[in-house]
Design a protein around this motif. Structure first.
Motif, PDB file in Angstrom:
ATOM      1  N   LEU A   1       0.828  -1.206   0.000  1.00  0.00           N
ATOM      2  CA  LEU A   1       0.000   0.000   0.000  1.00  0.00           C
ATOM      3  C   LEU A   1       0.861   1.254   0.000  1.00  0.00           C
ATOM      4  O   LEU A   1       0.590   2.215  -0.723  1.00  0.00           O
ATOM      5  CB  LEU A   1      -0.923   0.006   1.227  1.00  0.00           C
ATOM      6  CG  LEU A   1      -2.092  -0.964   1.227  1.00  0.00           C
ATOM      7  CD1 LEU A   1      -2.770  -0.991   2.592  1.00  0.00           C
ATOM      8  CD2 LEU A   1      -3.103  -0.606   0.146  1.00  0.00           C
ATOM      9  N   PHE A   2       1.912   1.244   0.808  1.00  0.00           N
ATOM     10  CA  PHE A   2       2.811   2.395   0.866  1.00  0.00           C
ATOM     11  C   PHE A   2       3.495   2.627  -0.474  1.00  0.00           C
ATOM     12  O   PHE A   2       3.627   3.766  -0.924  1.00  0.00           O
ATOM     13  CB  PHE A   2       3.853   2.197   1.967  1.00  0.00           C
ATOM     14  CG  PHE A   2       4.827   3.332   2.083  1.00  0.00           C
ATOM     15  CD1 PHE A   2       4.402   4.599   2.465  1.00  0.00           C
ATOM     16  CD2 PHE A   2       6.176   3.143   1.800  1.00  0.00           C
ATOM     17  CE1 PHE A   2       5.302   5.653   2.565  1.00  0.00           C
ATOM     18  CE2 PHE A   2       7.071   4.195   1.895  1.00  0.00           C
ATOM     19  CZ  PHE A   2       6.633   5.448   2.278  1.00  0.00           C
ATOM     20  N   LYS A   3       3.921   1.559  -1.119  1.00  0.00           N
ATOM     21  CA  LYS A   3       4.556   1.683  -2.430  1.00  0.00           C
ATOM     22  C   LYS A   3       3.597   2.320  -3.428  1.00  0.00           C
ATOM     23  O   LYS A   3       3.987   3.186  -4.218  1.00  0.00           O
ATOM     24  CB  LYS A   3       5.026   0.328  -2.937  1.00  0.00           C
ATOM     25  CG  LYS A   3       5.757   0.402  -4.287  1.00  0.00           C
ATOM     26  CD  LYS A   3       6.209  -0.973  -4.751  1.00  0.00           C
ATOM     27  CE  LYS A   3       7.016  -0.870  -6.049  1.00  0.00           C
ATOM     28  NZ  LYS A   3       6.291  -0.191  -7.138  1.00  0.00           N
ATOM     29  N   ARG A   4       2.343   1.909  -3.389  1.00  0.00           N
ATOM     30  CA  ARG A   4       1.351   2.474  -4.310  1.00  0.00           C
ATOM     31  C   ARG A   4       1.139   3.961  -4.041  1.00  0.00           C
ATOM     32  O   ARG A   4       0.983   4.763  -4.969  1.00  0.00           O
ATOM     33  CB  ARG A   4       0.027   1.724  -4.169  1.00  0.00           C
ATOM     34  CG  ARG A   4       0.063   0.294  -4.727  1.00  0.00           C
ATOM     35  CD  ARG A   4      -1.223  -0.438  -4.410  1.00  0.00           C
ATOM     36  NE  ARG A   4      -1.194  -1.816  -4.869  1.00  0.00           N
ATOM     37  CZ  ARG A   4      -2.082  -2.742  -4.523  1.00  0.00           C
ATOM     38  NH1 ARG A   4      -3.090  -2.418  -3.702  1.00  0.00           N
ATOM     39  NH2 ARG A   4      -1.984  -3.974  -4.983  1.00  0.00           N
ATOM     40  N   ILE A   5       1.112   4.331  -2.764  1.00  0.00           N
ATOM     41  CA  ILE A   5       0.967   5.751  -2.419  1.00  0.00           C
ATOM     42  C   ILE A   5       2.143   6.547  -2.983  1.00  0.00           C
ATOM     43  O   ILE A   5       1.972   7.599  -3.602  1.00  0.00           O
ATOM     44  CB  ILE A   5       0.877   5.943  -0.894  1.00  0.00           C
ATOM     45  CG1 ILE A   5      -0.377   5.275  -0.340  1.00  0.00           C
ATOM     46  CG2 ILE A   5       0.872   7.440  -0.545  1.00  0.00           C
ATOM     47  CD1 ILE A   5      -0.445   5.261   1.177  1.00  0.00           C
ATOM     48  N   CYS A   6       3.353   6.033  -2.767  1.00  0.00           N
ATOM     49  CA  CYS A   6       4.552   6.738  -3.231  1.00  0.00           C
ATOM     50  C   CYS A   6       4.602   6.833  -4.747  1.00  0.00           C
ATOM     51  O   CYS A   6       5.023   7.849  -5.303  1.00  0.00           O
ATOM     52  CB  CYS A   6       5.805   6.028  -2.713  1.00  0.00           C
ATOM     53  SG  CYS A   6       6.034   6.188  -0.926  1.00  0.00           S
ATOM     54  N   ASP A   7       4.167   5.765  -5.427  1.00  0.00           N
ATOM     55  CA  ASP A   7       4.187   5.761  -6.887  1.00  0.00           C
ATOM     56  C   ASP A   7       3.261   6.826  -7.459  1.00  0.00           C
ATOM     57  O   ASP A   7       3.513   7.348  -8.556  1.00  0.00           O
ATOM     58  CB  ASP A   7       3.782   4.388  -7.424  1.00  0.00           C
ATOM     59  CG  ASP A   7       4.860   3.333  -7.221  1.00  0.00           C
ATOM     60  OD1 ASP A   7       6.008   3.716  -6.937  1.00  0.00           O
ATOM     61  OD2 ASP A   7       4.544   2.126  -7.329  1.00  0.00           O
ATOM     62  N   ARG A   8       2.191   7.154  -6.728  1.00  0.00           N
ATOM     63  CA  ARG A   8       1.199   8.091  -7.253  1.00  0.00           C
ATOM     64  C   ARG A   8       1.204   9.435  -6.535  1.00  0.00           C
ATOM     65  O   ARG A   8       0.364  10.292  -6.844  1.00  0.00           O
ATOM     66  CB  ARG A   8      -0.204   7.466  -7.177  1.00  0.00           C
ATOM     67  CG  ARG A   8      -0.358   6.242  -8.068  1.00  0.00           C
ATOM     68  CD  ARG A   8      -1.796   5.796  -8.189  1.00  0.00           C
ATOM     69  NE  ARG A   8      -2.664   6.844  -8.703  1.00  0.00           N
ATOM     70  CZ  ARG A   8      -3.890   6.626  -9.185  1.00  0.00           C
ATOM     71  NH1 ARG A   8      -4.373   5.393  -9.226  1.00  0.00           N
ATOM     72  NH2 ARG A   8      -4.625   7.620  -9.618  1.00  0.00           N
ATOM     73  N   GLN A   9       2.091   9.607  -5.582  1.00  0.00           N
ATOM     74  CA  GLN A   9       2.115  10.883  -4.874  1.00  0.00           C
ATOM     75  C   GLN A   9       2.447  12.024  -5.833  1.00  0.00           C
ATOM     76  O   GLN A   9       3.213  11.865  -6.783  1.00  0.00           O
ATOM     77  CB  GLN A   9       3.118  10.837  -3.722  1.00  0.00           C
ATOM     78  CG  GLN A   9       4.564  10.743  -4.149  1.00  0.00           C
ATOM     79  CD  GLN A   9       5.517  10.705  -2.959  1.00  0.00           C
ATOM     80  OE1 GLN A   9       5.283  11.347  -1.942  1.00  0.00           O
ATOM     81  NE2 GLN A   9       6.593   9.947  -3.079  1.00  0.00           N
ATOM     82  N   ILE A  10       1.854  13.167  -5.589  1.00  0.00           N
ATOM     83  CA  ILE A  10       2.132  14.371  -6.369  1.00  0.00           C
ATOM     84  C   ILE A  10       2.925  15.308  -5.472  1.00  0.00           C
ATOM     85  O   ILE A  10       2.379  15.915  -4.547  1.00  0.00           O
ATOM     86  CB  ILE A  10       0.830  15.042  -6.844  1.00  0.00           C
ATOM     87  CG1 ILE A  10       0.038  14.092  -7.737  1.00  0.00           C
ATOM     88  CG2 ILE A  10       1.135  16.347  -7.574  1.00  0.00           C
ATOM     89  CD1 ILE A  10      -1.358  14.576  -8.065  1.00  0.00           C
ATOM     90  N   VAL A  11       4.217  15.381  -5.706  1.00  0.00           N
ATOM     91  CA  VAL A  11       5.075  16.230  -4.888  1.00  0.00           C
ATOM     92  C   VAL A  11       5.013  17.650  -5.440  1.00  0.00           C
ATOM     93  O   VAL A  11       5.540  17.939  -6.510  1.00  0.00           O
ATOM     94  CB  VAL A  11       6.528  15.709  -4.868  1.00  0.00           C
ATOM     95  CG1 VAL A  11       7.386  16.602  -3.981  1.00  0.00           C
ATOM     96  CG2 VAL A  11       6.574  14.260  -4.367  1.00  0.00           C
ATOM     97  N   GLU A  12       4.326  18.507  -4.719  1.00  0.00           N
ATOM     98  CA  GLU A  12       4.144  19.891  -5.155  1.00  0.00           C
ATOM     99  C   GLU A  12       5.474  20.637  -5.092  1.00  0.00           C
ATOM    100  O   GLU A  12       6.297  20.387  -4.211  1.00  0.00           O
ATOM    101  CB  GLU A  12       3.117  20.594  -4.275  1.00  0.00           C
ATOM    102  CG  GLU A  12       1.761  19.894  -4.208  1.00  0.00           C
ATOM    103  CD  GLU A  12       0.916  20.124  -5.441  1.00  0.00           C
ATOM    104  OE1 GLU A  12       1.365  20.889  -6.333  1.00  0.00           O
ATOM    105  OE2 GLU A  12      -0.191  19.564  -5.521  1.00  0.00           O
ATOM    106  N   GLU A  13       5.677  21.551  -6.024  1.00  0.00           N
ATOM    107  CA  GLU A  13       6.922  22.313  -6.066  1.00  0.00           C
ATOM    108  C   GLU A  13       6.693  23.805  -5.877  1.00  0.00           C
ATOM    109  O   GLU A  13       7.593  24.519  -5.453  1.00  0.00           O
ATOM    110  CB  GLU A  13       7.642  22.074  -7.398  1.00  0.00           C
ATOM    111  CG  GLU A  13       8.065  20.626  -7.610  1.00  0.00           C
ATOM    112  CD  GLU A  13       8.771  20.419  -8.924  1.00  0.00           C
ATOM    113  OE1 GLU A  13       8.827  21.378  -9.716  1.00  0.00           O
ATOM    114  OE2 GLU A  13       9.250  19.302  -9.169  1.00  0.00           O
ATOM    115  N   ASN A  14       5.513  24.276  -6.210  1.00  0.00           N
ATOM    116  CA  ASN A  14       5.256  25.707  -6.137  1.00  0.00           C
ATOM    117  C   ASN A  14       4.395  26.039  -4.933  1.00  0.00           C
ATOM    118  O   ASN A  14       3.490  25.292  -4.576  1.00  0.00           O
ATOM    119  CB  ASN A  14       4.546  26.181  -7.412  1.00  0.00           C
ATOM    120  CG  ASN A  14       5.448  26.083  -8.614  1.00  0.00           C
ATOM    121  OD1 ASN A  14       6.358  26.861  -8.782  1.00  0.00           O
ATOM    122  ND2 ASN A  14       5.195  25.094  -9.458  1.00  0.00           N
TER     123      ASN A  14
END
Length: 312
Positions: A76-89
């Motif tokens: 489950l954690f891997k799936r979260i990380c694979d789809r996380q959107i790391v905001e930059e702005n």
């Protein structure tokens, strides 16, 4: 419905073991929130890559995921990380804090109408509604605001009616092709410039589409009862809408002008704030003659006296 990670919720565990248990609960909670019966997006927004979060002093998720924990939780954690959107702005005009601690996650939650997801410390982050402070850098004013926060299954279950209501209000029931073709039927109190229409089709990022649509819906609702007199910014959440300064409109007149068929050239005098690939802005004009809102752009930040280089 979108979730954003609350970076302030880390570091409250009293031991490595407690930190591990709290994060396991967090992963399971996210899976529950994004299940079909609840309906939050599986794309978690965050300003901090979940692979490198410090759960306890010197104890990071990189170590946690390599320990002897349940395989299903690891997946489950891997799936979260694979789809996380790391905001930059981040927005440079406002900031949101909780108990004097400024948070990028909470700021974006306020601007984009996201729900906050927190690691549960069984105390500070228990409430569904958290009281925060919104500070405007331009006016040097502070306003009290409330955000929705989920950190445990009990909070989720106790507020299902409100969450279901949010889900029902979303505009994703429309297929995207139908939305584009019937834009001014769905938002019958708004008129869209060709630039705005093109941006909706080609430039609005998928993960920010629901935010843009929801803000357009709020504008549409406002103009549905507008009397054509002065536009009331106070009808919207604090600091979410700003009027362009006289100096900005004078100095960058051409950049703020938009030509509409059968209407002529107007000056984009207001913007509605959201956070996207850039600090997003919906520029619009309250048009008294038709008692409607003219939507000029959706993904632009036009030049101002403080940021003169920005443009369409």
């Amino acid at each position: 419905m979108e979730l954003i990670f609350n970076e302030l919720s880390t570091g409250y565990a009293r031991s490595r073991l407690e930190a591990s248990e709290q994060f396991i609960d967090f992963v399971k909670l996210f899976a529950k929130l994004t299940s079909a019966d609840i309906g939050f997006s599986k794309d978690l927004h965050t300003y901090f890559d979940l692979n490198g979060i410090e759960l306890y002093p010197g104890y990071y998720t990189a170590e946690w995921r390599n320990q002897d924990i349940d395989k299903d939780v690891k997946m489950l954690f891997k799936r979260i990380c694979d789809r996380q959107i790391v905001e930059e702005n981040k927005d440079e005009e406002i900031e949101v804090s909780f108990e004097k601690s400024i948070s990028l996650g909470l700021t974006t939650a306020y601007i984009n109408d996201y729900t906050v997801i927190s690691i549960n410390d069984r105390n500070k982050w228990n409430p569904y509604i958290i009281n925060c402070e919104l500070y405007s850098l331009s006016s040097d004013e502070t306003t009290n605001i409330k955000l929705k926060n989920i950190s445990n299954v009990d909070t989720l279950n106790n507020n299902l009616d409100d969450i279901t209501s949010q889900k029902e209000q979303e505009l994703f029931n429309y297929p995207f092709s139908y939305l584009v073709e019937n834009l001014e039927k769905i938002f019958c109190n708004l008129i869209f410039h060709k630039i705005a229409k093109d941006q909706l089709i080609n430039k609005v990022e998928k993960q920010h589409l629901h935010t843009v649509l929801n803000k357009l819906k709020l504008l549409d609702d406002y103009f549905s009862t507008w009397d054509g007199c002065e536009f009331d910014q106070n009808a919207f959440p604090p600091r979410s809408i700003s009027r362009e300064s006289t100096e900005t409109l004078a100095r960058f007149k051409e950049k703020h002008e938009f030509s509409f068929d059968d209407i002529g050239t107007v000056e984009a005098s207001f913007h509605y704030r959201y956070t996207g690939g850039i600090p997003g802005r919906i520029y619009f004009v309250p048009y008294s003659l038709l008692r409607k809102g003219l939507i000029c752009t959706l993904t632009t930040k036009l030049p101002t006296v403080t940021e003169p280089k920005l443009t369409v």
